[in-house]
Scaffold this motif. Structure first.
Motif, short mmCIF file in Angstrom:
data_model
loop_
_atom_site.label_atom_id
_atom_site.label_comp_id
_atom_site.label_asym_id
_atom_site.label_seq_id
_atom_site.Cartn_x
_atom_site.Cartn_y
_atom_site.Cartn_z
N GLY A 27 0.82 -1.20 0.00
CA GLY A 27 0.00 0.00 0.00
C GLY A 27 0.85 1.25 0.00
O GLY A 27 2.07 1.20 0.23
N PRO A 28 0.23 2.39 -0.25
CA PRO A 28 0.98 3.65 -0.33
C PRO A 28 1.66 3.99 1.00
O PRO A 28 1.23 3.56 2.07
CB PRO A 28 -0.11 4.69 -0.67
N SER A 29 2.71 4.79 0.92
CA SER A 29 3.42 5.24 2.12
C SER A 29 2.48 6.01 3.04
O SER A 29 1.54 6.67 2.58
CB SER A 29 4.60 6.15 1.72
N ILE A 85 -3.54 -0.62 -6.36
CA ILE A 85 -4.46 -0.40 -5.25
C ILE A 85 -5.30 0.85 -5.48
O ILE A 85 -6.53 0.84 -5.31
CB ILE A 85 -3.68 -0.29 -3.92
N LEU A 86 -4.67 1.94 -5.88
CA LEU A 86 -5.40 3.19 -6.10
C LEU A 86 -6.38 3.04 -7.26
O LEU A 86 -7.51 3.55 -7.20
CB LEU A 86 -4.41 4.32 -6.38
N GLN A 87 -5.98 2.34 -8.29
CA GLN A 87 -6.87 2.11 -9.43
C GLN A 87 -8.08 1.29 -9.00
O GLN A 87 -9.22 1.60 -9.38
CB GLN A 87 -6.10 1.37 -10.53
N PHE A 88 -7.87 0.27 -8.19
CA PHE A 88 -8.98 -0.57 -7.71
C PHE A 88 -9.94 0.25 -6.84
O PHE A 88 -11.16 0.12 -6.95
CB PHE A 88 -8.43 -1.75 -6.92
N CYS A 89 -9.39 1.10 -5.96
CA CYS A 89 -10.23 1.90 -5.06
C CYS A 89 -11.07 2.91 -5.83
O CYS A 89 -12.22 3.18 -5.46
CB CYS A 89 -9.36 2.60 -4.02
N PRO A 144 -3.63 -5.83 1.86
CA PRO A 144 -3.67 -4.51 1.21
C PRO A 144 -3.95 -3.37 2.19
O PRO A 144 -4.77 -3.51 3.10
CB PRO A 144 -4.82 -4.66 0.22
N PHE A 145 -3.26 -2.26 2.01
CA PHE A 145 -3.49 -1.04 2.79
C PHE A 145 -4.05 0.02 1.83
O PHE A 145 -3.44 0.33 0.81
CB PHE A 145 -2.19 -0.56 3.43
N LEU A 146 -5.21 0.56 2.20
CA LEU A 146 -5.96 1.43 1.30
C LEU A 146 -5.84 2.89 1.69
O LEU A 146 -5.51 3.21 2.85
CB LEU A 146 -7.43 1.01 1.31
#
Length: 684
Positions: A371-373, A488-492, A543-545
């Protein structure tokens, strides 16, 4: 006169009455009674008392019935309302309580804190008569907590007795108050978890008023001069305290500013008539107006968030509790309570750990945190280590280009005798449970991947210093990576419902299907990025969202609380230490360090609106919490500006009352001002 009384009279040079009181206080142990008397004499002598025969402590005298101020109550509240020795009947109704615990005499704690020994560790069981074991003294234990005993001292005292003995007494009362209230009063989650390890109940209430322990933990902040108690509140929730012991009007919706006027006029379930369907007798503790004001002042955004979140988490099943208890891993069940957001990650991690505990494997657990920082990967790893009591090694993979740099050269090559921090950590925890957190794993090279395959697969590792085989089968390996951020960002963005954990149940079938779909896509991307050998050894991918808007505001509020804690420390003046720009920072100073900004009580009005504004202005999906930390940095800048605008010299403030500064929002802008009249000293 029996032999024990004679012995105490002789050794303490006291009369029979005094000797009997000492024996009663010390569990009828004559040697302990003599030691207690001598320590008490030494302590009182240091404090300048002239009496050579200190009296056995007696409970403090209550204030006069016509002096509500001395009793710590609001005007118009009778002193009887603070009594805690009896429980009210439903006919009488609960009495008001001012959230103050009885102050137990310090001399009752002397066997634990060892005051007369210059604060050195003191063993209360040393030299005790071999024929008579000491009695577990719950009052003495609570007195020690009140008077600053360390966690180690308290833990050692409790471990000095059979576990069953402590468990049978831990839920008793001291001065009519369940002992766990004193653990909460310390504002130290470690004390609370220690009490819970002996089966202390977290669902208890103050007997006379019916105030739940959870509400006391929240209101305690005001007794501690504004010191934040949210860590204790979170710990209580993780241990099973019910958020529904507090009326929902105080925390739902969490991201709405509390309105004192509205809550004074009406609270559902509290102000209803006893015969009404929505009447809640268990909420009558907050019927008095001054209690509602207290709850409004201390029920800040972070507390509201955790209470609201706790109402939405699924109930932990009986078998889940059984497995966690049998594996000495009860802390696993509290993981979801310690995070802001990341419901998917917390639930998935908890389920994976429970599976691992139920069906142990000879292979280590290898997890990927993707996941993102700034969205909680490192924080969750640290919380996992804390909750399970495991050693944790955090490795920054950005500084290693070769496996010899990560693990150290093999013997007999030069430098092999020193190993490396990771090599030595693995060797030190041979055969033990521990956690290795490899941060920014995407920066590692192929030969590092190759070196990890055997530990991941067989749970074996060769110590580079001695070439001996180390058992790391119980090690939890966590590979943290930002390599899958775009996926992850695309999925969200395509499935925004996965972020709405503040409005939807994370346990619904739809949410579970979304989580499984995301996990599948991420595993495929991980395989493409890191190859089959590493991917095939990964136990699960977590996953971290990105944070939702409400969660962004709560993260910002946590940073505001950190700022408030730093500036609450006293101003310390003195010679500047050698640093860049000739001075120290305005943060909290260590011993001998200047602190020029301090002795401030920082209050946030309309905290939901303030923090939502900070988040809207600064939050970045790529930076996460780091962007919100920078946003709160602007609040600090305005605070410093307002502080320096005072036309007086900065002076040391040890023992002085704090100056209150207000953070608020006006016309969509954050303002910081000193509490000194309307619009005085505002900085926009």
């Amino acid at each position: 006169m029996d032999a024990d009384v004679k012995y105490v009279c002789k050794e303490c040079a006291c009369d029979e009455s005094r000797a009997k009181k000492l024996l009663t206080l010390c569990g009828n142990d004559p040697r302990r009674a003599v030691k207690h008397h001598r320590m008490l004499q030494a302590m009182l002598g240091k404090q300048g008392h002239s009496s050579t025969k200190p009296q056995v402590p007696t409970p403090p005298t209550p204030p006069p019935e016509d002096d509500p101020v001395s009793a710590g109550l609001e005007p118009g509240t009778s002193p009887e309302s603070s009594s805690s020795s009896t429980s009210p009947s439903k006919d009488e109704g609960p009495v008001a309580w001012d959230f103050r615990l009885p102050r137990l005499p310090k001399e009752e704690a002397i066997d634990i804190i060892g005051t007369a020994h210059g604060n050195q560790e003191y063993d209360p069981f040393e030299d005790i008569h071999s024929q008579q074991a000491p009695a577990f003294n719950l009052r003495e234990l609570c007195a020690a907590v009140e008077h600053g005993a360390s966690f180690h001292q308290i833990q050692k005292y409790m471990q000095g007795f059979p576990t069953g003995t402590v468990k049978t007494r831990i839920n008793d009362t001291v001065e009519g108050i369940p002992s766990i209230f004193y653990a909460v009063e310390s504002n130290d989650p470690s004390f609370l978890r220690l009490w819970a390890s002996y089966d202390a109940k977290v669902s208890v209430v103050h007997p006379a008023s019916g105030t739940p322990l959870l509400a006391y933990a929240i209101g305690l902040s005001e007794q501690l001069d504004g010191c934040d108690t949210s860590d204790v509140v979170t710990t209580l929730l993780s241990l099973g305290a019910s958020p529904k012991s507090i009326p929902e009007a105080f925390y739902q919706p969490y991201n709405k500013d509390l309105c004192e006027d509205e809550l004074l006029q009406h609270v559902d379930g509290v102000d209803a008539k006893a015969k009404d369907a929505d009447f809640h007798y268990e909420w009558q503790w907050c019927h008095p107006a001054f209690i509602r004001r207290l709850m409004v002042r201390t029920m800040h955004l972070t507390n509201r968030y955790h209470l609201d979140r706790a109402t939405r988490l699924p109930r932990v099943g009986i078998r889940h509790r059984q497995v966690a208890a049998m594996r000495n891993a009860k802390g696993v069940l509290g993981i979801p309570h310690y995070l802001i957001g990341q419901t998917v990650a917390a639930n998935q991690l908890m389920q994976k750990l429970l599976t691992y505990l139920t069906v142990p494997s000879k292979k280590p657990l290898v997890l990927v945190f993707a996941g993102p920082s700034g969205h909680g990967k490192t924080e969750l790893a640290r919380k996992l280590g804390y909750l399970l009591g495991l050693a944790l090694e955090v490795v920054d993979c950005t500084i290693f280009n070769d496996e010899r740099e990560l693990f150290g050269p093999r013997a007999p090559y030069y430098g092999s005798e020193h190993g490396s921090p990771l090599n030595n950590f693995i060797a030190k925890n041979n055969g033990k449970q521990s956690i290795v957190f490899l941060d920014e794993f995407e920066k590692t090279t192929t030969n590092i991947h190759q070196a990890l395959l055997v530990p991941f697969d067989n749970g074996e590792y060769q110590d580079r210093r001695s070439r001996s085989t180390i058992d790391c089968s119980r090690t939890i390996w966590i590979l943290a990576t930002n390599a899958l951020d775009s996926k992850i960002l695309q999925f969200c963005r395509a499935n925004p419902a996965i972020l709405q954990h503040d409005t939807a149940s994370s346990q619904s079938d739809y949410m579970k299907s979304l989580s499984r779909k995301l996990a599948g896509e991420l595993r495929s991307s991980f395989l493409d990025r890191f190859g089959a050998p590493v991917t095939g050894r990964v136990s699960d991918l977590i996953p971290f969202l990105p944070f939702s808007k409400g969660e962004q505001a709560v993260v910002a509020h946590k940073f505001v609380l950190d700022l408030a804690e730093r500036v609450a420390a006293p101003v310390v003046l003195g010679p500047a230490r050698d640093q860049d720009m000739g001075g120290t920072s305005s943060g909290s100073g260590g011993e001998g360090q200047q602190q020029l900004l301090g002795n401030i009580k920082l209050c946030v009005r309309r905290d939901a609106s303030v923090c939502a504004r900070l988040a809207k202005t600064e939050y970045s999906e790529d930076l996460g919490a780091r962007s919100l930390f920078n946003a709160v940095g602007h609040v600090k800048d305005r605070l410093v500006e307002s502080y320096l605008d005072e036309d007086t010299e900065i002076e040391g403030t040890s023992g002085q009352p704090k100056t209150e500064y207000i953070v608020d929002i006006r016309a969509g802008e954050i303002v910081v001002r000193k509490e000194a009249g309307d619009d005085a000293g505002e900085v926009y």
